[in-house]
Design an enzyme around this catalytic site. Structure first.
Site, short mmCIF file in Angstrom:
data_model
loop_
_atom_site.label_atom_id
_atom_site.label_comp_id
_atom_site.label_asym_id
_atom_site.label_seq_id
_atom_site.Cartn_x
_atom_site.Cartn_y
_atom_site.Cartn_z
N ASP A 86 -33.54 10.30 -31.26
CA ASP A 86 -34.58 9.99 -30.51
C ASP A 86 -35.89 10.54 -30.59
OD1 ASP A 86 -33.35 12.86 -29.27
OD2 ASP A 86 -34.99 12.00 -27.12
N GLU A 150 -32.68 14.76 -26.94
CA GLU A 150 -32.82 15.61 -26.81
C GLU A 150 -34.25 16.11 -25.82
OE1 GLU A 150 -34.89 19.64 -28.18
OE2 GLU A 150 -35.51 17.75 -28.75
N1 BES Z 1 -37.32 20.26 -33.17
C1 BES Z 1 -37.86 20.67 -30.86
C2 BES Z 1 -37.48 22.08 -30.61
C3 BES Z 1 -38.70 23.29 -32.32
C4 BES Z 1 -39.30 22.67 -32.88
C5 BES Z 1 -37.88 24.06 -32.43
C6 BES Z 1 -39.89 23.66 -34.05
C7 BES Z 1 -38.76 24.74 -32.87
C8 BES Z 1 -39.72 24.64 -33.79
C9 BES Z 1 -37.60 19.56 -29.85
O1 BES Z 1 -37.29 18.54 -30.58
C10 BES Z 1 -38.51 19.63 -28.63
O2 BES Z 1 -39.15 19.40 -28.92
N2 BES Z 1 -38.65 20.50 -28.48
C11 BES Z 1 -38.66 20.58 -26.53
C12 BES Z 1 -38.36 20.58 -25.52
C13 BES Z 1 -37.40 19.54 -24.60
C14 BES Z 1 -36.20 19.94 -23.86
C15 BES Z 1 -37.66 18.26 -23.77
C16 BES Z 1 -39.52 21.37 -26.98
O3 BES Z 1 -39.23 22.69 -27.27
O4 BES Z 1 -40.87 21.13 -25.82
MN MN Z 2 -36.56 18.10 -32.55
MN MN Z 3 -39.36 17.67 -30.23
#
Ligand code: BES
Ligand code: MN
Ligand code: MN
Length: 452
Positions: A86, A150
């Protein structure tokens, strides 16, 4: 061998990835529900043709999980690959230089929503697997668990994991969904922050009022909310919520030194972002502020009149979405509670305040003294000619902590994006080089890891 396979198939790999990127699998937007499913089906078909034994679209109350296995010998170690298909909404659309779901390569970078986060990085794993199958070089078992929620909190994946302990038996979780420093300075993420995500609603008068007739006498919820938000940080950039820092891990001087040894050019950082100065908690460097310190940020704020021209209105309501990034050993439920209690306590009697926790997740640190970490390091040495630098990333992948808790499995965060890839922003991109070198590094990881 592997290198040649990647080289001679790279155009097809990219063409396939582009077909996948054309499917707008925006999990947050119910209008894209069917597109999210189409993206899952695409992945299922590609896993099948790459040679898995079984692949299945696992239904959930939300978007489906794609689950596949290749068991060559139950006595061998098993790598569980996690990722997500996604993507974030592409808004604001008018800031994209090319349409978000029509991938193009410009200056060696693939521009499209999801190119880096995370379709492009997931696809490296599919093609690494395909290469190992074709070359008869798969040295251990693999399970793929790729979810479609995710970006909206992984709630259904958490249940899937809880209900499938047996099926998910393995030895290590492998994820490419983070960043590396640069191609010259490869790195492996060893820590992720947790998250508490809140929404607040401030209500003043029972209806929108004329801002001239009532202004000055009746609380304006936007004014009040702004003041409340402003009070959430003190002069030294610390969060003022009582108890917020209580559980925070204090890092040793040596650990902090190690974090600050990573190559980082503050001038380039500022230039790339178009800012004249950085800011943050006093006494910490930029790498520490994003890596090992908790933070609080407003993600959105609205209320009153925001259309064209001027409308004089004293609004009835004001809203904000506020996220807190957490570090070990802060607990997201406890922090959400502290926030709620504090936010209600600072509300003046002229307004009513409602606070809701939208979602959250635990922070994670991954071991650096494991066989899997050593295998990942060796893979980077093979492909990049240099040992990877361990780094703490500021983003969150809450499911990592759950994998440890539920399955007892550690994770290797082998990400190949750059912080400058504009994930979640307009013009998200991913280097073609990153994509191809990533495939090679993944294959090399399997080789080293299976030699345990
Ligand atoms: N891949 C990201 C997280 C990420 C980005 C980790 C860059 C380390 C470096 C992931 O898809 C993401 O965006 N996670 C969200 C959290 C989620 C609970 C919506 C975030 O970090 O905001
Ligand atoms: Mn991600
Ligand atoms: Mn992300």
């Amino acid at each position: 061998m592997v290198k040649e396979y990647i080289e001679s198939n790279q155009q097809r790999f990219l063409d396939e990835l582009f077909d996948w990127l054309r499917i707008p699998s925006v999990s947050a937007d119910s209008r894209h529900k069917n597109d999210v499913r189409r993206a899952a089906e695409f992945l299922r078909d590609k896993l099948a043709s790459a040679g898995v034994d079984t692949v299945e679209i696992c239904e959930t109350p939300g978007h489906p999980i794609v689950y596949a296995e290749k068991i060559i010998n139950p006595a061998l170690p098993t790598v569980v690959v996690y990722g997500h298909y996604d993507v974030q909404p592409p808004d604001p659309l008018d800031l994209w230089h090319s349409p978000p779901f029509e991938p193009v390569v410009k200056e060696g970078k693939i521009y499209a929503r999801g190119s880096c986060d995370d379709k492009g990085q997931v696809y490296m794993h599919i093609k690494a697997f395909e290469a190992m199958m074709k070359l008869n070089a798969l040295p251990c078992n693999v399970k793929f668990m790729i979810e479609g929620e995710e970006e909206v909190g992984s709630e259904n994946l958490a249940n899937f994991v809880k209900e499938n302990h047996d099926r998910l038996k393995g030895d290590i979780i492998l994820i490419s969904d983070t960043a590396m420093i640069s191609l010259e300075h490869p790195s492996i993420t060893t820590g992720l922050r947790g998250l508490s995500y809140m929404e607040v609603e401030v209500t003043g008068p029972n209806r929108d009022l004329h801002s001239g007739v009532y202004g000055g006498a009746v609380a304006n919820p936007i004014n009040v909310l702004s003041k409340m938000i402003a009070s959430l940080h003190d002069e030294s950039g610390r969060v003022t919520i009582p108890g917020f820092y209580d559980a925070v891990d204090k890092l040793s001087a040596a650990e902090r030194e190690a974090i600050n040894k990573a190559p980082f050019n503050q001038d380039n950082y500022k230039k790339e972002l178009g800012i004249d100065e950085v800011q943050g908690e006093k006494g910490y460097t930029t790498l520490e502020r994003t890596g090992i310190r908790p933070t609080l940020d407003v993600n959105g704020i609205w209320g009153g009149y925001t259309g064209e021209g001027a409308k004089t209105v004293l609004p009835s309501k004001a809203y904000a979405k506020i996220s807190m990034r957490l570090v070990p050993h802060q607990n997201n439920h406890a922090i959400s509670e502290l926030f709620t209690k504090h936010f209600l306590s600072i509300a003046p009697p002229s307004v009513k305040v409602k606070v809701t926790a939208l979602h959250g997740g635990e922070p994670a640190v991954t071991p650096t003294d494991s066989e899997a970490f050593r295998a990942a390091s060796a893979a980077f040495v093979d492909v990049f000619g240099k040992a990877p630098i361990p780094t703490r990333d500021g983003g969150s992948i809450p499911i990592v902590a759950l994998f440890k808790k539920e399955l007892g499995l550690d994770t290797v965060l082998m990400g190949f994006g750059f912080d400058s890839d504009a994930i979640h922003s307009p013009n998200e991109h991913y280097g073609v080089k990153n994509f191809l070198l990533g495939i090679e590094t993944i294959v090399s990881f399997y080789k080293h890891y299976s030699k345990n």
